[in-house]
Design a protein around this motif. Structure first.
Motif, short mmCIF file in Angstrom:
data_model
loop_
_atom_site.label_atom_id
_atom_site.label_comp_id
_atom_site.label_asym_id
_atom_site.label_seq_id
_atom_site.Cartn_x
_atom_site.Cartn_y
_atom_site.Cartn_z
N ILE A 184 38.50 35.50 24.88
CA ILE A 184 39.66 36.44 25.04
C ILE A 184 39.81 37.40 23.77
N HIS A 185 39.85 38.55 23.74
CA HIS A 185 39.71 39.56 22.82
C HIS A 185 41.38 40.14 22.73
N ILE A 186 42.30 40.18 21.85
CA ILE A 186 43.40 40.67 21.77
C ILE A 186 43.53 41.63 20.44
N GLU A 187 43.59 43.02 20.80
CA GLU A 187 43.13 43.80 19.74
C GLU A 187 44.47 44.86 19.73
N PRO A 188 44.87 45.24 18.39
CA PRO A 188 45.97 46.05 18.22
C PRO A 188 45.34 47.44 18.01
N LEU A 189 45.91 48.65 19.10
CA LEU A 189 45.65 49.94 18.72
C LEU A 189 46.80 50.54 18.17
N THR A 190 46.99 51.84 18.15
CA THR A 190 47.97 52.66 17.44
C THR A 190 49.41 52.35 18.26
N LYS A 191 49.26 52.34 19.64
CA LYS A 191 50.53 52.40 20.25
C LYS A 191 50.48 51.27 21.14
N MET A 193 39.19 34.72 20.81
CA MET A 193 39.21 33.14 21.06
C MET A 193 37.85 32.93 22.03
N ARG A 194 37.20 31.79 21.69
CA ARG A 194 36.20 31.50 22.63
C ARG A 194 36.67 30.17 23.40
N LEU A 195 36.53 30.25 24.68
CA LEU A 195 37.01 29.11 25.37
C LEU A 195 35.87 28.29 25.78
N LEU A 196 35.85 26.89 25.45
CA LEU A 196 34.95 25.94 25.91
C LEU A 196 35.24 24.78 27.01
N ASP A 197 34.87 24.82 27.94
CA ASP A 197 35.36 23.97 29.10
C ASP A 197 35.01 22.40 28.57
N LYS A 198 35.90 21.51 28.31
CA LYS A 198 35.74 20.04 27.99
C LYS A 198 35.35 19.24 29.15
N GLY A 199 35.16 19.90 30.41
CA GLY A 199 34.80 18.99 31.42
C GLY A 199 33.47 18.57 31.72
N PHE A 222 39.00 40.15 28.71
CA PHE A 222 38.54 38.96 28.86
C PHE A 222 37.05 39.29 29.15
N ARG A 223 36.04 38.47 28.53
CA ARG A 223 34.64 38.39 28.94
C ARG A 223 34.23 37.62 29.84
#
Length: 568
Positions: free
Chosen positions: A204-211, A286-292, A217-218
């Motif tokens: 997950i990428h959460i990135e601020p731009l100017t406005k 945030m890198r998500l790793l499934d613990k299943g 999501f990858r």
């Protein structure tokens, strides 16, 4: 007498169209009760019938028009949400457009009068029913109602988490969201994480731009923008992520790394958090790793039979090092854990040292490093010598200390699996030498060096013929004469693949077996080009050639070949 499909059973129509045989129909009728489905759906379930063939037969029998799948890519969300999501999902319908004084509704069962009456009450106007396939409807419902949910929830932005964040001791981390000011941020982060988990997102990428803020999501190795929350919520999102990952909220000038364990109603997920300051604010990844449960096997990774035979040969050796190389996200850990799953047995003690432990495997001792308390790769590896290991997996060779210990393990009767960041198999050997390992130790310890990438597969629902441009052929190293013999394919984009043209990924591999000739070259200090030439002489297939072979089979596109590999 002429065949009249309107007076025929669906099985008879399918036989008349040559879609199924008498034996297949008989088996479908026999197993009808097992699936609690109609005969057409049962035949699809058994694999004897394609969904489009069933739709064609239903169209002949019922005379309801078929939905044009191309029109499903650009539906008006305001029309779609005229039917509430719970009703649409339960009754297998979706509103697709206005048609004069009626609403066109795609249905898997347009003969159901009860659903017709309910829809008229919900919509308040007449409906024009259309036929749609079950899988197409499922993907279309998910595509549009997900957008509707996301939009409405970002707008409303009030609520609590659908997951629980826990610390290393499995104790819940309390997030204070009682105030009205905090509620939108809590709801938004909840929405981002839950949607990412549902769509099998890896990052997950959460990135601020100017406005504004953008959230991407990858999925299947490619980033997709999924929402653009107001920039005013960004600082709150970052602070909330910091609280959950136990980072310093006041520090905004330096990068920070953290970790969150999440428990949802569906699964448990480990989240690796990275926060870096940028000119427009702090960016969160945030890198998500499934613990299943680990569900991969060697046969599902994309190996050709020849490559699989080579790989199995070396992973069953009693000692030596097997290295898998490639960039981050190329499937190295998945391959090595699949190998451990293949060779584990009650008579063998397998120990892993990883950062982090991405997959949990029963019957294997897994150690997760923690540099904050001094549990480094080196310290962990030295300690497991006293654990009587037969096979050791080292998550990654990062420095001379780790490489030295790995080689010493392999030279004292242990089988070692590890990963290394390198461009291809020959350059992996050069990387080991650059780290500081003497050539004679590298030559005497290596068994197999395998480079790999994950290549996107063309969506089977929208796959179509395609002939590349001259520039594409040149970049892929394919002559016009060769191109005439290849049946190129490309995905045009549809509701099944979220209009990307791709669905799923599988590996491409470059396997360098370290035989006597290669050992001599390493020992005498040969460069990677000399090692590569010797490997080619011994039958090694390059990553590029592996990708081209997949393209010739129609599994991937020429654009993906150019994007992922280099033509030498």
């Amino acid at each position: 007498m002429a065949f009249n499909p309107q007076f025929a059973r669906i099985g008879e129509i399918l036989q008349h169209n040559g879609a199924i045989t008498d034996e297949q129909l008989a088996e479908g009728l026999q197993k009808l009760g097992n699936f609690h489905l109609k005969i057409g759906e049962t035949l699809v379930k058994l694999g004897y019938l394609q969904e489009n063939e069933l739709l064609k037969a239903l169209n002949m029998q019922l005379e309801y028009p078929l939905v044009d799948e191309n029109h499903l890519l650009d539906l008006d969300s305001e029309i779609v949400k005229m039917i509430p999501e719970p009703f649409a999902v339960e009754n297998r319908v979706i509103a697709i457009r206005k048609e004069g004084s009626a609403v066109a509704v795609a249905m898997t069962d347009p003969e159901n009068i009860v659903i017709h009456d309910s829809l008229k009450k919900i919509l308040g106007i007449a409906i024009n029913p259309y036929l749609i396939g079950e899988s197409t409807l499922t993907d279309t419902l998910e595509r549009y109602y997900k957008t509707i949910r996301t939009s409405s929830q970002v707008d409303d932005a009030i609520g609590e988490f659908d997951f629980v964040a826990v610390d290393e001791d499995e104790k819940e981390i309390t997030v204070d969201s009682k105030s009205d000011a905090d509620a939108p941020v809590v709801k938004l982060l909840n929405l981002i994480i839950m949607e990412a988990i549902k769509s099998n997102t890896t990052d997950i990428h959460i990135e601020p731009l100017t406005k504004k803020t953008i959230v991407r999501f990858r999925i299947d190795g490619a980033l997709r923008e999924v929402m653009s929350p107001p920039i005013g919520l960004h600082a709150g999102i970052v602070s909330l992520v910091k609280v959950m990952s136990k980072l310093n909220i006041a520090e905004r000038r330096l990068p920070q790394d953290g970790h969150i364990s999440l428990k949802t109603s569906v699964k448990s997920v480990d989240v690796r958090v990275s926060i870096v300051p940028t000119v427009t604010g702090e960016k969160v990844v945030m890198r998500l790793l499934d613990k299943g449960e680990f569900g991969f096997t060697l046969t599902t990774l994309g190996f050709t039979q020849a490559n699989l035979d080579v790989f199995k040969k070396w992973i069953h050796r009693p000692y030596g090092i097997n290295i898998v190389s490639g960039p981050t996200g190329s499937g190295k850990s998945t391959t090595l854990h699949s190998a451990l799953k293949e060779i584990k047995d009650p008579e063998t003690n397998i120990v892993t040292v990883e950062d982090p432990v991405e997959y949990r495997l029963d019957g294997i001792t897994q150690i997760e490093t923690n540099e904050k308390i001094g549990l480094t790769f080196g310290r962990s590896l030295r300690s497991i010598l006293r654990q009587d290991p037969d096979i050791v997996l080292i998550g990654e060779i990062r420095d001379e200390e780790t490489a030295d210990i790995a080689i010493k393990f392999s030279l004292t009767g242990h089988l070692v699996f590890t990963t290394l960041h390198a461009n291809d198999a020959p350059s992996t050997i050069t990387r080991l030498l650059d780290i500081g390992i003497p050539p004679y130790l590298v030559a005497s310890s290596l068994n197999l060096v395998m480079a790999q990438r994950l290549m996107r597969k063309i969506c089977s629902h929208c796959k179509t013929n395609y002939f590349p441009k001259d520039g594409e052929l040149k970049d892929a190293g394919i002559s016009k004469e060769e191109a005439e013999e290849i049946n190129f394919k490309v995905g045009t984009g549809c509701v099944h693949c979220d209009n990307t043209g791709y669905s799923g990924r599988e590996g491409i591999f470059e396997m360098l077996e370290v035989n006597t000739q290669v050992r001599k070259l390493i020992f005498t200090g040969a460069n990677q080009d000399e090692i590569r030439d010797a490997a080619y002489e011994n039958g090694m297939q390059s990553l590029h050639d592996s990708a081209v072979d997949k393209m010739k089979l129609g599994l991937t596109s020429i654009k993906e070949v150019i994007k992922l590999t280099v033509n030498d």
